[in-house]
Design a protein around this motif. Sequence first.
Motif, PDB file in Angstrom:
ATOM      1  N   ALA A  97       1.993  13.856  -3.951  1.00  0.00           N
ATOM      2  CA  ALA A  97       0.920  12.883  -4.028  1.00  0.00           C
ATOM      3  C   ALA A  97      -0.210  13.277  -3.070  1.00  0.00           C
ATOM      4  O   ALA A  97       0.025  13.770  -1.969  1.00  0.00           O
TER       5      ALA A  97
ATOM      6  N   ASP B 187       6.620  11.783  -3.172  1.00  0.00           N
ATOM      7  CA  ASP B 187       5.539  11.648  -2.193  1.00  0.00           C
ATOM      8  C   ASP B 187       4.968  12.997  -1.790  1.00  0.00           C
ATOM      9  O   ASP B 187       3.796  13.111  -1.435  1.00  0.00           O
TER      10      ASP B 187
ATOM     11  N   GLU C 213       1.355   4.310  -2.987  1.00  0.00           N
ATOM     12  CA  GLU C 213       1.007   5.705  -2.717  1.00  0.00           C
ATOM     13  C   GLU C 213       2.123   6.675  -3.095  1.00  0.00           C
ATOM     14  O   GLU C 213       1.917   7.881  -3.138  1.00  0.00           O
ATOM     15  N   ILE C 214       3.314   6.147  -3.358  1.00  0.00           N
ATOM     16  CA  ILE C 214       4.469   6.982  -3.688  1.00  0.00           C
ATOM     17  C   ILE C 214       4.650   6.975  -5.206  1.00  0.00           C
ATOM     18  O   ILE C 214       4.707   5.905  -5.817  1.00  0.00           O
TER      19      ILE C 214
ATOM     20  N   GLN D 277       0.824  -1.201   0.000  1.00  0.00           N
ATOM     21  CA  GLN D 277       0.000   0.000   0.000  1.00  0.00           C
ATOM     22  C   GLN D 277       0.863   1.258   0.000  1.00  0.00           C
ATOM     23  O   GLN D 277       0.631   2.185  -0.778  1.00  0.00           O
ATOM     24  N   ARG D 278       1.877   1.290   0.876  1.00  0.00           N
ATOM     25  CA  ARG D 278       2.738   2.478   0.957  1.00  0.00           C
ATOM     26  C   ARG D 278       3.490   2.686  -0.344  1.00  0.00           C
ATOM     27  O   ARG D 278       3.648   3.809  -0.825  1.00  0.00           O
TER      28      ARG D 278
END
Length: 256
Positions: free
Chosen positions: A255, A252, A214-215, A210-211
């Motif tokens: 985002a 990031d 997101e980047i 997930q992390r």
Amino acid sequence: MILKDKVVIITGAGPGMGQAMCRGAAAEGAKVIVSARSKDAIERLAGEIVEAGGEAIAVPCDVSKTEQCNALAKAALNKWGRIDGLVNSAYYHPDWLGLDTHSIDQLLMALDVIAVGAVRMAQAVIPTMRAQKSGSIVNVSTLATRKPMPGEGGYAMAKAALNQMSRQLAVELSGSGIRVNTALMGWMMGAPLEEYIASLGDGAEAFRNQRSAEIPVGHIPPDADCAKAVYFLLSDYASEMTGAALDVNGGDWVAV
């Protein structure tokens, strides 16, 4: 090797980014003064660098103590006769709490170590850099100063003060040959994060995926790769950069 023969002090040389910077700077040809509060840890790290063919010494320093900061700069001069670079990476992370209920003592400690500590170290090296008419100071900051995150308020406040210190010093040192820049790090894959992810047990892989998604670069940036931006800012390749803030967080910061 973009740092060949440059004498570089790195504070906050603990597990993760700090150690990665020390190893990487040495691999790029720097003579590294490895510094943190833990004498045993930095001596091990300096020893590993020397065994790998690099040059390094270990000098313990608590950046909240002016006399220790001055002693750190003096040790660099005693060993190599000059100081070409300073990386301010020492930090204290207060509890993960909202500012409405935060310990004021912890907030003050974060400011003292991260921001005021960086000023203490800058004051310790600037006279030498002025005399040389050259030098580079790199302040290691955080994505959290651009993108507020729950529980990061105290830490981010101190790093935001560090960001302003970079801009202020860059202007104040105009014409001196000394450059001051900031590198803003985000999530980094290294020992501290690996340990945290492992603690999640069955949820570790889901969290990692997930992390990463997101980047914008599609993965959690490795700390050793993020450290390369610091070497760039220390190096002559960044000779025309001062007062800049360089995002080193895989995009990031932009985002949603």
